[in-house]
Scaffold this motif. Structure first.
Motif, PDB file in Angstrom:
ATOM      1  N   ASP A 180     156.290   4.678  97.471  1.00 52.28           N
ATOM      2  CA  ASP A 180     156.045   5.726  96.479  1.00 52.28           C
ATOM      3  C   ASP A 180     155.089   5.172  95.434  1.00 52.28           C
ATOM      4  O   ASP A 180     155.488   4.416  94.550  1.00 52.28           O
ATOM      5  CB  ASP A 180     157.372   6.147  95.834  1.00 52.28           C
ATOM      6  CG  ASP A 180     157.179   7.132  94.694  1.00 52.28           C
ATOM      7  OD1 ASP A 180     156.105   7.758  94.623  1.00 52.28           O
ATOM      8  OD2 ASP A 180     158.101   7.269  93.875  1.00 52.28           O
ATOM      9  N   MET A 181     153.807   5.526  95.549  1.00 45.85           N
ATOM     10  CA  MET A 181     152.809   5.030  94.606  1.00 45.85           C
ATOM     11  C   MET A 181     152.749   5.922  93.370  1.00 45.85           C
ATOM     12  O   MET A 181     153.005   7.117  93.433  1.00 45.85           O
ATOM     13  CB  MET A 181     151.442   4.971  95.261  1.00 45.85           C
ATOM     14  CG  MET A 181     151.324   3.886  96.306  1.00 45.85           C
ATOM     15  SD  MET A 181     151.646   2.229  95.641  1.00 45.85           S
ATOM     16  CE  MET A 181     150.309   2.079  94.452  1.00 45.85           C
ATOM     17  N   ALA A 182     152.405   5.326  92.268  1.00 47.77           N
ATOM     18  CA  ALA A 182     152.369   6.036  90.990  1.00 47.77           C
ATOM     19  C   ALA A 182     151.145   6.937  90.912  1.00 47.77           C
ATOM     20  O   ALA A 182     150.010   6.464  90.905  1.00 47.77           O
ATOM     21  CB  ALA A 182     152.350   5.030  89.839  1.00 47.77           C
ATOM     22  N   SER A 183     151.371   8.242  90.864  1.00 47.77           N
ATOM     23  CA  SER A 183     150.288   9.172  90.585  1.00 47.77           C
ATOM     24  C   SER A 183     150.104   9.248  89.078  1.00 47.77           C
ATOM     25  O   SER A 183     150.921   8.756  88.304  1.00 47.77           O
ATOM     26  CB  SER A 183     150.614  10.548  91.160  1.00 47.77           C
ATOM     27  OG  SER A 183     151.834  11.014  90.630  1.00 47.77           O
ATOM     28  N   TYR A 184     149.037   9.887  88.638  1.00 46.31           N
ATOM     29  CA  TYR A 184     148.802  10.016  87.201  1.00 46.31           C
ATOM     30  C   TYR A 184     147.860  11.181  86.933  1.00 46.31           C
ATOM     31  O   TYR A 184     147.123  11.635  87.817  1.00 46.31           O
ATOM     32  CB  TYR A 184     148.241   8.718  86.612  1.00 46.31           C
ATOM     33  CG  TYR A 184     146.964   8.206  87.265  1.00 46.31           C
ATOM     34  CD1 TYR A 184     145.711   8.545  86.759  1.00 46.31           C
ATOM     35  CD2 TYR A 184     147.021   7.374  88.377  1.00 46.31           C
ATOM     36  CE1 TYR A 184     144.542   8.071  87.359  1.00 46.31           C
ATOM     37  CE2 TYR A 184     145.863   6.899  88.983  1.00 46.31           C
ATOM     38  CZ  TYR A 184     144.627   7.244  88.466  1.00 46.31           C
ATOM     39  OH  TYR A 184     143.484   6.782  89.059  1.00 46.31           O
ATOM     40  N   LEU A 185     147.925  11.677  85.721  1.00 44.51           N
ATOM     41  CA  LEU A 185     147.052  12.761  85.308  1.00 44.51           C
ATOM     42  C   LEU A 185     145.640  12.242  85.077  1.00 44.51           C
ATOM     43  O   LEU A 185     145.441  11.219  84.425  1.00 44.51           O
ATOM     44  CB  LEU A 185     147.564  13.407  84.020  1.00 44.51           C
ATOM     45  CG  LEU A 185     148.731  14.381  84.148  1.00 44.51           C
ATOM     46  CD1 LEU A 185     149.280  14.698  82.757  1.00 44.51           C
ATOM     47  CD2 LEU A 185     148.297  15.661  84.838  1.00 44.51           C
ATOM     48  N   GLU A 186     144.661  12.963  85.586  1.00 43.74           N
ATOM     49  CA  GLU A 186     143.276  12.565  85.363  1.00 43.74           C
ATOM     50  C   GLU A 186     142.961  12.571  83.866  1.00 43.74           C
ATOM     51  O   GLU A 186     143.323  13.494  83.142  1.00 43.74           O
ATOM     52  CB  GLU A 186     142.340  13.527  86.090  1.00 43.74           C
ATOM     53  CG  GLU A 186     140.871  13.132  85.997  1.00 43.74           C
ATOM     54  CD  GLU A 186     139.973  14.088  86.733  1.00 43.74           C
ATOM     55  OE1 GLU A 186     139.323  13.685  87.711  1.00 43.74           O
ATOM     56  OE2 GLU A 186     139.908  15.269  86.315  1.00 43.74           O
ATOM     57  N   GLY A 187     142.307  11.533  83.424  1.00 42.76           N
ATOM     58  CA  GLY A 187     141.889  11.477  82.035  1.00 42.76           C
ATOM     59  C   GLY A 187     142.951  11.032  81.060  1.00 42.76           C
ATOM     60  O   GLY A 187     142.745  11.096  79.847  1.00 42.76           O
ATOM     61  N   THR A 188     144.108  10.584  81.561  1.00 40.03           N
ATOM     62  CA  THR A 188     145.166  10.109  80.672  1.00 40.03           C
ATOM     63  C   THR A 188     145.471   8.647  80.984  1.00 40.03           C
ATOM     64  O   THR A 188     145.262   8.194  82.111  1.00 40.03           O
ATOM     65  CB  THR A 188     146.462  10.930  80.832  1.00 40.03           C
ATOM     66  OG1 THR A 188     146.943  10.791  82.176  1.00 40.03           O
ATOM     67  CG2 THR A 188     146.208  12.397  80.543  1.00 40.03           C
ATOM     68  N   PRO A 189     145.984   7.899  80.013  1.00 32.74           N
ATOM     69  CA  PRO A 189     146.350   6.504  80.282  1.00 32.74           C
ATOM     70  C   PRO A 189     147.392   6.428  81.394  1.00 32.74           C
ATOM     71  O   PRO A 189     148.301   7.258  81.471  1.00 32.74           O
ATOM     72  CB  PRO A 189     146.937   6.032  78.947  1.00 32.74           C
ATOM     73  CG  PRO A 189     146.372   6.959  77.926  1.00 32.74           C
ATOM     74  CD  PRO A 189     146.222   8.288  78.617  1.00 32.74           C
ATOM     75  N   GLN A 190     147.249   5.445  82.268  1.00 33.12           N
ATOM     76  CA  GLN A 190     148.168   5.331  83.399  1.00 33.12           C
ATOM     77  C   GLN A 190     149.520   4.770  82.998  1.00 33.12           C
ATOM     78  O   GLN A 190     150.499   4.953  83.697  1.00 33.12           O
ATOM     79  CB  GLN A 190     147.530   4.471  84.491  1.00 33.12           C
ATOM     80  CG  GLN A 190     146.264   5.099  85.058  1.00 33.12           C
ATOM     81  CD  GLN A 190     145.654   4.273  86.172  1.00 33.12           C
ATOM     82  OE1 GLN A 190     146.353   3.584  86.899  1.00 33.12           O
ATOM     83  NE2 GLN A 190     144.336   4.328  86.293  1.00 33.12           N
ATOM     84  N   GLY A 191     149.602   4.116  81.860  1.00 36.02           N
ATOM     85  CA  GLY A 191     150.883   3.666  81.341  1.00 36.02           C
ATOM     86  C   GLY A 191     151.505   2.543  82.161  1.00 36.02           C
ATOM     87  O   GLY A 191     150.867   1.906  82.987  1.00 36.02           O
ATOM     88  N   VAL A 192     152.790   2.325  81.921  1.00 35.52           N
ATOM     89  CA  VAL A 192     153.527   1.246  82.581  1.00 35.52           C
ATOM     90  C   VAL A 192     154.501   1.862  83.569  1.00 35.52           C
ATOM     91  O   VAL A 192     155.210   2.810  83.252  1.00 35.52           O
ATOM     92  CB  VAL A 192     154.288   0.388  81.551  1.00 35.52           C
ATOM     93  CG1 VAL A 192     155.135  -0.675  82.254  1.00 35.52           C
ATOM     94  CG2 VAL A 192     153.306  -0.261  80.577  1.00 35.52           C
TER      95      VAL A 192
END
Length: 449
Positions: A180-192
């Motif tokens: 399960d890889m971490a998805s993220y919102l485009e243009g936002t910090p990917q965080g921890v």
């Protein structure tokens, strides 16, 4: 005829003296709630996977309901949808776990981070998960469930959690189709994001016996796919533009289809909450507009990171300062037997004055039954709360026996409880929408941004 006219005249006079007629109490119809839940949790929607076409179909269904009730697009929006791009990384090979520079055979990555991680290993053996250290790498020998250990590790911002390989972890890996890889919102910090990996029993015991070892997780090259997540938003304009706006919400999505073809229907999580929002929208549009405006929202992509609500908090339909309170409905189709009959519990209830006010006006709400589980941070209320809005989630039962299981089907719902839970919130929310009361954070209750 004169006699009849006299009688009608007396009736009219009596009605005038009695004052304006009171609207009949709104009744939530079980058959309507059942029909909505049955469709949202049907095979046709294929589990409403986050940021998928099936989630978009669910959003279209909810938006059609909103429009049919007479809701309008939110201020500044051309339609009933708010969309955002989600980036989904995909590994092009196998991740490697290394102990003191040596690859470990049989290591398996369950949850992937944003990049390579590592550090000195700390062994965590306590059953009280809240005593887990905020270390870079944690080797857990705790008897607490892997789910609870993993959630705590994330809250502690552990970079890498190592578990012993088990039947449960193998089943999870197979069910989710690999890492399960971490998805993220485009243009936002990917965080921890905490990475979770398993080791075969022999390698795990050897590592657990040598705390302080250097443990590293190395990722192979990745590709990145772009998907769209969809929020459905309907707006009910209030009578007083200065009175503020309420948000009433739930999440649209669930876990989609597993690689083996199993549909994760998500009837309780969270078709039930979405039904609550639909039925409350139906109730509030049936009578006189409330004093305050209301945004009814179905968020997308809660399951992969609360992305729909995060996007809304960053791009709100009205200024955040105008949002008086936000109430999320999450898993209201079954009730925790430990709660009073008919009650909903309020996550983070001790943080603000909202629960007490709702309870004083008839809401059958109860305090957060298990703050240690951090339910307050785990639902779509969280991004708005981080932005300063008094935002809580109402739930019937969190970790139900069907939670994230294939058994979370329409047949597993307690329709009597679901209908009653929605019904119980109509009058309290109507009071909140017509009042001047503004809930506030209790000292120390507002979360940091």
């Amino acid at each position: 005829m004169r006699g009849l006219k006299a009688i009608f005249g007396l009736l009219a006079a009596a009605a005038a003296l009695a004052g304006p007629a009171q609207a009949a109490p709104w009744t939530v119809k079980r058959e309507q709630a059942a029909a909505e839940a049955r469709f949202l949790a049907s095979d046709a929607l294929q589990g409403r996977g986050s940021a998928t076409r099936d989630e978009a179909i669910a959003a279209a269904y909810v938006a059609a309901q909103f429009e049919g009730f007479g809701l309008t697009p939110a201020p500044g929006q051309a339609g009933f949808f708010q969309t955002a791009k989600v980036i989904k990384p995909r590994l092009q090979g196998e991740a490697k776990v290394r102990i003191d520079g040596v690859d470990v055979a049989g290591a398996q990555l369950l949850i992937g981070p944003m990049g390579d991680v590592g550090g000195k290993a700390v062994v965590f053996a306590a059953d009280d998960v809240m005593t887990m250290p905020a270390a870079e790498v944690v080797i857990s020998t705790s008897k607490a469930s892997p789910l609870t250990v993993g959630q705590t590790a994330m809250s502690k911002q552990v970079k890498l959690l190592i578990l012993k390989e088990s039947f449960l972890t193998k089943g999870l890996y197979a069910a989710q189709g690999g890492t399960d890889m971490a998805s993220y919102l485009e243009g936002t910090p990917q965080g921890v994001r905490t990475a979770v990996a398993t080791l075969p029993a022999e390698a795990f015991e050897r590592l657990a016996a040598h705390p302080g070892a250097s443990v590293d997780l190395k990722l192979p090259p990745m590709t990145r796919e772009t998907a769209i997540t969809t929020n459905a938003i309907g707006y009910l304009k209030g009578r007083d533009p200065k009175a503020g706006t309420l948000v009433v919400s739930a999440h649209l999505d669930h876990l989609g289809v597993r690689p083996n073809g199993t549909i994760m229907h998500g009837a309780n999580d969270d078709a039930s909450g979405m039904v609550a929002v639909i039925e409350l929208a139906r109730a509030f549009t049936a009578g006189k507009p409330p004093k305050r405006s209301i945004l009814f929202i179905g968020y997308g992509s809660e399951e992969i990171g609360k992305y729909g609500s995060t996007w809304f908090a960053a791009h709100p339909s009205v200024p955040l300062a105008e949002i008086v309170a936000a109430i999320e409905f999450e898993m209201v189709g079954q009730q925790d037997p430990k709660l009073p009959k008919g009650a909903l519990f309020v996550t983070g209830s001790e943080r603000s004055t909202l629960m007490g006010a709702l309870k004083a006006h008839g809401a059958p709400v109860a305090p957060d039954s298990d703050p240690a589980q951090h339910y307050f941070e785990r639902s779509d209320n969280w991004p708005l709360a981080q932005a300063g809005v008094v935002a809580h989630t109402l739930a019937g039962w969190t970790t139900t026996p069907t939670y994230h299981q294939a058994s979370d089907t329409f047949e597993s719902l307690d329709l009597t409880f679901l209908t009653g839970a929605i019904q119980s919130m109509v009058s309290p929310l109507r009071w909140l929408a017509d009042s001047d009361f503004r809930p506030a954070w209790i000292a120390g209750g507002r979360p940091p941004p």
